[in-house]
Scaffold this active site. Structure first.
Site, PDB file in Angstrom:
ATOM      1  N   THR A   1      26.516 -21.102  61.480  1.00  0.00           N
ATOM      2  CA  THR A   1      25.995 -19.811  61.940  1.00  0.00           C
ATOM      3  C   THR A   1      25.630 -19.868  63.422  1.00  0.00           C
ATOM      4  O   THR A   1      25.924 -18.942  64.191  1.00  0.00           O
ATOM      5  CB  THR A   1      24.767 -19.407  61.105  1.00  0.00           C
ATOM      6  OG1 THR A   1      25.001 -19.709  59.730  1.00  0.00           O
ATOM      7  CG2 THR A   1      24.485 -17.920  61.247  1.00  0.00           C
TER       8      THR A   1
ATOM      9  N   GLY B   1      27.708 -28.016  58.727  1.00  0.00           N
ATOM     10  CA  GLY B   1      26.415 -27.670  58.149  1.00  0.00           C
ATOM     11  C   GLY B   1      26.208 -26.161  58.181  1.00  0.00           C
ATOM     12  O   GLY B   1      26.828 -25.443  58.967  1.00  0.00           O
ATOM     13  N   CYS B   2      25.313 -25.673  57.328  1.00  0.00           N
ATOM     14  CA  CYS B   2      25.098 -24.226  57.220  1.00  0.00           C
ATOM     15  C   CYS B   2      24.460 -23.653  58.482  1.00  0.00           C
ATOM     16  O   CYS B   2      24.945 -22.648  59.036  1.00  0.00           O
ATOM     17  CB  CYS B   2      24.263 -23.912  55.990  1.00  0.00           C
ATOM     18  SG  CYS B   2      22.715 -24.848  55.857  1.00  0.00           S
ATOM     19  N   TYR B   3      23.392 -24.272  58.959  1.00  0.00           N
ATOM     20  CA  TYR B   3      22.788 -23.819  60.215  1.00  0.00           C
ATOM     21  C   TYR B   3      23.784 -23.946  61.367  1.00  0.00           C
ATOM     22  O   TYR B   3      23.861 -23.088  62.249  1.00  0.00           O
ATOM     23  CB  TYR B   3      21.559 -24.656  60.541  1.00  0.00           C
ATOM     24  CG  TYR B   3      20.269 -24.229  59.887  1.00  0.00           C
ATOM     25  CD1 TYR B   3      19.807 -22.913  59.965  1.00  0.00           C
ATOM     26  CD2 TYR B   3      19.469 -25.161  59.217  1.00  0.00           C
ATOM     27  CE1 TYR B   3      18.609 -22.541  59.385  1.00  0.00           C
ATOM     28  CE2 TYR B   3      18.271 -24.792  58.636  1.00  0.00           C
ATOM     29  CZ  TYR B   3      17.837 -23.484  58.716  1.00  0.00           C
ATOM     30  OH  TYR B   3      16.635 -23.111  58.154  1.00  0.00           O
ATOM     31  N   SER B   4      24.521 -25.034  61.356  1.00  0.00           N
ATOM     32  CA  SER B   4      25.471 -25.290  62.446  1.00  0.00           C
ATOM     33  C   SER B   4      26.544 -24.216  62.504  1.00  0.00           C
ATOM     34  O   SER B   4      26.864 -23.696  63.586  1.00  0.00           O
ATOM     35  CB  SER B   4      26.113 -26.667  62.268  1.00  0.00           C
ATOM     36  OG  SER B   4      25.132 -27.664  62.126  1.00  0.00           O
TER      37      SER B   4
END
Length: 333
Positions: free
Chosen positions: A154, A149-152
């Site tokens: 980063t 995932g994108c948040y994950s």
């Protein structure tokens, strides 16, 4: 020349994948699918692609697509993607799944957070988590990649050195994360329209965001995670706070981060005292990290940025594809 196909090519991630792949010297996009927009040129949905790619969107036909694809990218909703992955794997095609279906190793945890039974729990053991910096050797031989995932992505890249070096007191990690509206996908929903996001800023998923179990799974420690919606189109900025387990100087903390990511092509630790902004990584596969500490000297303050459509999605998928198909990791990126 390797042949790849994109299943679900009309969303923001699908469009970004096409852009990356068009500049890749070793692959050709042979199929782009969409259930709702079948029959239209892909450039009708992504006007910037006009004259660059003239493929017609068609409804998904796994038997046809598998015949001339070495690998498929699945840009489908969770629960739907897992079933498609099973079909392509059975047909001998390698799969990079950009949904959440194979990110969590536990079917029970998936069901808890996504409120649906996992469609293909037997494939969870086969799936390799696709954060390349930490799973490079496994990705090279994998047939099924779970793109993070994108948040994950980063959050994990920003926090991992603290965890691996035993610098964060257990239970003290707080991740304050902010994303542009494209992270929500290409959909019509009131809170994401221009009039609602412009000159606005809000937190969401405060009581539990779906990327939290993914972050905790990879870090191996509990964390507090709160997501916020930025009034920009693309980019993620996370600030990781952690109580330090021992006394350490900012200089030494910075060196730990620099050494940890030494040699990594797409993770850049900025000079001491410098902190990143999202503009610097937009339209790229890079993660920039700044290392700091609060004035009392007992709390690490680490800032990381990525493009949620780049390193947080399509760029990461291409980085993984390069390993799976035998290209140099940075090719096309």
């Amino acid at each position: 020349m390797k042949k790849v196909s994109i299943i679900g090519a009309t969303g923001y991630t699908g469009g970004e994948l096409i852009r990356y792949l068009l500049r890749h010297p070793g692959v050709r996009v042979v199929h782009v699918s969409s259930e709702r927009s079948a029959g239209q040129k892909v450039s009708a949905l992504h006007p910037d692609l006009l004259g660059k790619i003239d493929l017609i969107l068609h409804k998904q036909d796994p038997d046809k697509i598998a015949k001339d694809s070495d690998l498929v990218f699945l840009c489908l909703p969770h629960a739907e993607s897992a079933t498609a992955a099973k079909r392509y794997l059975d047909l001998g095609v390698k799969v990079i799944d950009l949904s959440a279906d194979f990110r969590l190793k536990s079917a029970a945890l998936y069901e808890k957070w996504y409120k649906v039974r996992h469609p293909q729990p037997a494939l969870l053991k086969q799936a390799v988590y696709g954060l390349t910096e930490f799973y490079r050797s496994k990705i090279k031989g994998a047939k099924l990649i779970a793109n993070p995932g994108c948040y994950s992505t980063t959050s994990i890249l920003t926090a991992m050195p603290l965890v691996k070096k035993g610098l964060a007191k257990r239970g003290s990690i707080v991740i304050d994360a902010k994303s542009g509206v494209s992270g929500a996908g290409r959909k019509v929903e009131e809170k994401y329209i221009f009039g609602e996001t412009h000159e606005n800023f809000l937190a969401y998923g405060v009581s539990g965001h779906r990327h939290l179990p993914e972050i905790e799974q990879e870090l191996g420690v509990p964390a507090t995670f709160v997501a916020h919606l930025l009034p920009v189109f693309r980019g993620i900025l996370v600030t990781v706070y952690a109580k330090l387990s021992r006394k350490i100087s900012v200089k030494d903390l910075h060196k730990i981060y620099s050494d940890f990511y030494k040699g990594e092509r797409f993770v850049r630790v900025l000079d001491e005292g410098k902190f990143p902004d999202i503009r610097a990584v937009q339209h790229s596969n890079f993660c920039h990290i700044g290392v700091g500490m609060d004035p009392k000297g007992d709390t690490a303050v680490i800032v990381g940025v990525t493009d949620n459509l780049g390193k947080g999605a399509a760029g990461q998928a291409v980085q993984n594809m390069n390993l799976v198909l035998g290209f140099k990791e940075e090719t096309g990126l």
